[in-house]
Enzyme design. Structure first.
Site, PDB file in Angstrom:
ATOM      1  N   LYS A 120       0.842  -1.204   0.000  1.00 32.51           N
ATOM      2  CA  LYS A 120       0.000   0.000   0.000  1.00 32.51           C
ATOM      3  C   LYS A 120       0.877   1.253   0.000  1.00 32.51           C
ATOM      4  O   LYS A 120       0.633   2.201  -0.746  1.00 32.51           O
ATOM      5  CB  LYS A 120      -0.953  -0.021   1.215  1.00 32.51           C
ATOM      6  CG  LYS A 120      -2.032  -1.103   1.077  1.00 32.51           C
ATOM      7  CD  LYS A 120      -2.845  -1.349   2.337  1.00 32.51           C
ATOM      8  CE  LYS A 120      -3.816  -2.511   2.110  1.00 32.51           C
ATOM      9  NZ  LYS A 120      -4.629  -2.892   3.251  1.00 32.51           N
ATOM     10  N   GLN A 177      -4.874  -1.592   9.507  1.00 33.86           N
ATOM     11  CA  GLN A 177      -4.786  -2.913   8.874  1.00 33.86           C
ATOM     12  C   GLN A 177      -5.431  -3.979   9.756  1.00 33.86           C
ATOM     13  O   GLN A 177      -5.198  -4.050  10.961  1.00 33.86           O
ATOM     14  CB  GLN A 177      -3.312  -3.252   8.584  1.00 33.86           C
ATOM     15  CG  GLN A 177      -3.095  -4.541   7.818  1.00 33.86           C
ATOM     16  CD  GLN A 177      -3.645  -4.505   6.380  1.00 33.86           C
ATOM     17  OE1 GLN A 177      -3.794  -3.452   5.779  1.00 33.86           O
ATOM     18  NE2 GLN A 177      -3.946  -5.658   5.843  1.00 33.86           N
ATOM     19  N   ASP A 220     -11.166   2.630   3.855  1.00 33.20           N
ATOM     20  CA  ASP A 220     -11.496   1.198   3.776  1.00 33.20           C
ATOM     21  C   ASP A 220     -12.996   0.980   3.582  1.00 33.20           C
ATOM     22  O   ASP A 220     -13.421  -0.123   3.237  1.00 33.20           O
ATOM     23  CB  ASP A 220     -11.111   0.510   5.101  1.00 33.20           C
ATOM     24  CG  ASP A 220      -9.820  -0.279   4.988  1.00 33.20           C
ATOM     25  OD1 ASP A 220      -9.533  -0.791   3.894  1.00 33.20           O
ATOM     26  OD2 ASP A 220      -9.114  -0.381   6.009  1.00 33.20           O
TER      27      ASP A 220
HETATM   28  N1  GUN Z   1      -6.974  -6.942   5.769  1.00 33.46           N
HETATM   29  C1  GUN Z   1      -7.325  -7.663   4.677  1.00 33.46           C
HETATM   30  N2  GUN Z   1      -7.921  -6.878   3.769  1.00 33.46           N
HETATM   31  C2  GUN Z   1      -7.968  -5.631   4.290  1.00 33.46           C
HETATM   32  C3  GUN Z   1      -8.469  -4.388   3.820  1.00 33.46           C
HETATM   33  O1  GUN Z   1      -9.031  -4.241   2.717  1.00 33.46           O
HETATM   34  N3  GUN Z   1      -8.311  -3.327   4.668  1.00 33.46           N
HETATM   35  C4  GUN Z   1      -7.726  -3.448   5.887  1.00 33.46           C
HETATM   36  N4  GUN Z   1      -7.639  -2.365   6.652  1.00 33.46           N
HETATM   37  N5  GUN Z   1      -7.255  -4.588   6.354  1.00 33.46           N
HETATM   38  C5  GUN Z   1      -7.373  -5.673   5.547  1.00 33.46           C
END
Ligand code: GUN
Length: 292
Positions: free
Chosen positions: A53, A97, A120
């Protein structure tokens, strides 16, 4: 039939190309898009995702702030970090996350993120809009990435029977809402761990989105000839032939490529779309700040 591959990497590239222009317009208006990524603990897979990311931000000229906290961090401290990030006017997106360490209430912490910065799309205000059929809020990245990729490939959903395997907060539930929303117009069935005859329900579907976290559970006899199949599962399975002792497997067996018309496999499918949509949400949040 041998399925055509739904190539998430190529689709993500086209999203990024479009974002370059939008980011330049933001910067010209005096607003540099800025994303904060918070990770707590040592989960190796999560660290890999977070690094991807941050890398995507660098590629696009989005500013990123990467906050790493140790496993033993108290929930109060994470709460304080989120409040500080909410108040930072130079910051447009906040992502915590998942998964968080077991001693934390992940949903309660997600609820603290300001909805306008919730890139998100997990905040109840953003998910609530989606339930209302309003698609103008922040949409969860993986399901909206699936929708974008299907559109990009010219796959029509209107009137089709879609089956979503899994009902998670992050993928299955929002995926079902997006497929059934006005404009997509699929007829949606959600299959989960208590569903009876999951296989026969799946075998009637024109479109199958698998997000259950069970390696290769969806076999070739689950899929109708000519169906569209998107595998969102990411599972580690033991494999002694690999140097590292494991390999990545999706929820869909690779033989499904013999039956489906389209397949988004693991690896090689929708994966990069999650980050592309995160970047898009961050840019959208910055555009709001700049009144663009
Ligand atoms: N863990 C797995 N997929 C995601 C996501 O799309 N966002 C976040 N914050 N954590 C994740």
């Amino acid at each position: 039939m041998v399925a055509q591959r739904l190539d998430g990497k190529a689709c993500a590239l086209s999203v990024e190309e479009e974002l370059h222009g939008r980011i330049s317009v933001c910067i010209a208006a005096g607003v540099k898009p800025h994303l904060a990524v918070v990770i707590v603990g040592d989960d190796p897979a999560s660290h890999v995702y977070v690094k991807s990311k941050v890398k995507a931000c660098e590629r696009l000229g989005i500013k990123s702030t990467h906050i790493e906290l140790p496993e033993a961090t108290g929930e109060d401290e994470v709460r304080a970090v989120i409040h500080r990030l909410n108040e930072d006017e130079t910051l447009h997106g906040i992502l915590v996350q998942s998964p968080l360490p077991k001693h934390m209430d992940e949903e309660a912490l997600t609820d603290l993120i300001h909805p306008a910065k919730d890139v998100d799309g997990f905040h109840p205000e953003n998910l609530g809009r989606l339930v209302q059929g309003r698609l103008d809020g922040m949409l969860p990245c993986t399901p909206s990435g699936v929708m974008r990729m299907l559109k990009w490939a010219g796959i029509e959903l209107s009137g089709k029977r879609a089956v979503v395997l899994g009902r998670s907060r992050i993928v299955g539930n929002p995926q079902a809402l997006l497929l059934g929303a006005k404009g997509a117009d699929a007829t949606v069935t959600v299959v989960h761990s208590r569903t009876k005859d999951a296989q026969s329900i799946c075998a009637q579907a024109d479109v199958v989105i698998a997000a259950i976290g069970r390696p290769e559970m969806v076999g070739v006899d689950w899929i109708k000839e000519g169906a569209v199949v998107v595998d969102v599962g990411i599972n580690r399975v033991e494999d002694s032939t690999r140097e590292r002792g494991w390999r990545l497997a999706g929820d869909v067996h690779p033989d499904v490529a013999q039956t489906a018309a389209w397949l988004s496999p693991v690896p090689g499918g929708v994966g990069p779309m999650t980050i592309a949509m995160l970047m898009e949400n961050t840019v959208r949040a910055a555009e709001h700040t700049a009144n663009l």
